[in-house]
Write a protein that holds these residues in place. Sequence first.
Motif, short mmCIF file in Angstrom:
data_model
loop_
_atom_site.label_atom_id
_atom_site.label_comp_id
_atom_site.label_asym_id
_atom_site.label_seq_id
_atom_site.Cartn_x
_atom_site.Cartn_y
_atom_site.Cartn_z
N PHE A 1 18.43 -40.97 24.49
CA PHE A 1 19.84 -41.23 24.81
C PHE A 1 20.20 -42.66 24.41
O PHE A 1 21.23 -42.90 23.77
CB PHE A 1 20.09 -41.00 26.30
N SER A 2 19.33 -43.61 24.73
CA SER A 2 19.56 -45.00 24.38
C SER A 2 19.56 -45.20 22.87
O SER A 2 20.38 -45.95 22.33
CB SER A 2 18.46 -45.87 25.02
N ALA A 3 18.67 -44.51 22.17
CA ALA A 3 18.61 -44.63 20.71
C ALA A 3 19.91 -44.12 20.07
O ALA A 3 20.42 -44.74 19.13
CB ALA A 3 17.41 -43.84 20.17
N VAL A 4 20.43 -43.03 20.58
CA VAL A 4 21.69 -42.50 20.04
C VAL A 4 22.83 -43.45 20.39
O VAL A 4 23.63 -43.82 19.53
CB VAL A 4 21.98 -41.08 20.58
N ALA A 5 22.92 -43.85 21.65
CA ALA A 5 24.02 -44.70 22.11
C ALA A 5 24.06 -46.04 21.38
O ALA A 5 25.14 -46.56 21.12
CB ALA A 5 23.92 -44.92 23.62
N SER A 6 22.91 -46.58 21.05
CA SER A 6 22.87 -47.90 20.43
C SER A 6 22.77 -47.87 18.91
O SER A 6 22.78 -48.92 18.28
CB SER A 6 21.68 -48.69 20.99
N CYS B 1 21.07 -39.59 13.32
CA CYS B 1 20.42 -38.40 12.80
C CYS B 1 19.12 -38.21 13.57
O CYS B 1 18.45 -39.19 13.92
CB CYS B 1 20.13 -38.60 11.31
N VAL B 2 18.77 -36.99 13.84
CA VAL B 2 17.53 -36.73 14.55
C VAL B 2 16.35 -37.36 13.82
O VAL B 2 15.39 -37.81 14.44
CB VAL B 2 17.33 -35.22 14.81
N CYS B 3 16.44 -37.48 12.50
CA CYS B 3 15.35 -38.08 11.72
C CYS B 3 15.20 -39.58 12.03
O CYS B 3 14.12 -40.14 11.83
CB CYS B 3 15.58 -37.88 10.23
N VAL C 1 9.47 -41.27 19.26
CA VAL C 1 9.39 -41.65 20.68
C VAL C 1 8.05 -41.24 21.30
O VAL C 1 7.90 -41.18 22.51
CB VAL C 1 10.56 -41.06 21.50
N GLY C 2 7.07 -40.95 20.43
CA GLY C 2 5.72 -40.67 20.92
C GLY C 2 5.45 -39.24 21.32
O GLY C 2 4.44 -38.97 21.97
N VAL C 3 6.35 -38.32 20.97
CA VAL C 3 6.13 -36.90 21.25
C VAL C 3 6.40 -36.12 19.97
O VAL C 3 6.99 -36.64 19.01
CB VAL C 3 7.02 -36.38 22.41
N SER C 4 5.98 -34.86 19.94
CA SER C 4 6.16 -34.03 18.76
C SER C 4 7.63 -33.72 18.50
O SER C 4 8.46 -33.81 19.40
CB SER C 4 5.38 -32.72 18.92
N GLN C 5 7.94 -33.33 17.25
CA GLN C 5 9.32 -32.98 16.89
C GLN C 5 9.88 -31.84 17.76
O GLN C 5 11.02 -31.93 18.21
CB GLN C 5 9.41 -32.63 15.41
N PRO C 6 9.10 -30.77 18.05
CA PRO C 6 9.65 -29.74 18.93
C PRO C 6 9.99 -30.27 20.32
O PRO C 6 10.98 -29.85 20.94
CB PRO C 6 8.54 -28.69 19.00
N THR C 7 9.20 -31.22 20.81
CA THR C 7 9.48 -31.81 22.12
C THR C 7 10.74 -32.67 22.07
O THR C 7 11.55 -32.65 22.99
CB THR C 7 8.27 -32.62 22.62
N THR D 1 20.77 -30.27 6.30
CA THR D 1 19.54 -29.94 7.03
C THR D 1 19.34 -30.80 8.27
O THR D 1 18.42 -30.54 9.05
CB THR D 1 18.30 -30.10 6.12
N TRP D 2 20.19 -31.81 8.46
CA TRP D 2 20.01 -32.73 9.58
C TRP D 2 21.05 -32.50 10.65
O TRP D 2 22.17 -32.08 10.38
CB TRP D 2 20.07 -34.19 9.11
N VAL D 3 20.67 -32.84 11.88
CA VAL D 3 21.60 -32.78 13.02
C VAL D 3 21.86 -34.22 13.46
O VAL D 3 20.92 -35.00 13.63
CB VAL D 3 21.02 -31.95 14.18
#
Length: 124
Positions: free
Chosen positions: A53-58, A65-67, A72-78, A99-101
Motif C-alpha cells: 500500500f505504501s509503495a503504491v501510495a508513494s 505497476c505491479v512489476c 517485498v520478500g514474498v512470491s508473485q502469487p502472494t 500485460t501489466w496491472v
Amino acid sequence: MSNTKVLPLLEADGAAVAPCCPPLTERPMTAEEAETASRMFRALGDPVRLRLFSAVASHEGGEACVCDISDVGVSQPTVSHHLKKLKEAGLLTSERRGTWVYYRVEPSVLAAMGQLLVGESAAA
C-alpha cells in the motif's frame, strides 16, 4: 457535532461508497462505520500489505505497476493475493494495461483514513 466533512471510501471497482467514518473523537461509531473502518485496518494489519500500500501510495505519479512494487520478500502469487485483499477493502483501484496491472490509491481514501484518526484539535 462537528462540521467536518466525511469523505467517501471506494469499492474495488472505483465506485464511491457511503462515507466511512467521522473522526473518532467526534462521536461513537455506528456498527456499519466500525465494520468499514475495521475492513480497511484489517487489510493494512499485514506488514506485506502495508508495504505494498505504501509503495503504491508513494510511487511517482500516484500509481504503480505491479512489476515495480513486487519486491517485498514474498512470491508473485502472494503479492497478487495481498493486492487483491487491498482492493477488496476499498484501498486500491487497478487498471490493466497490456500485460501489466497498475494500482492506484485514490486521494479520497487516504483523506478518509487520516480524517478518522484526526482529533478535533488537529482538524481545526
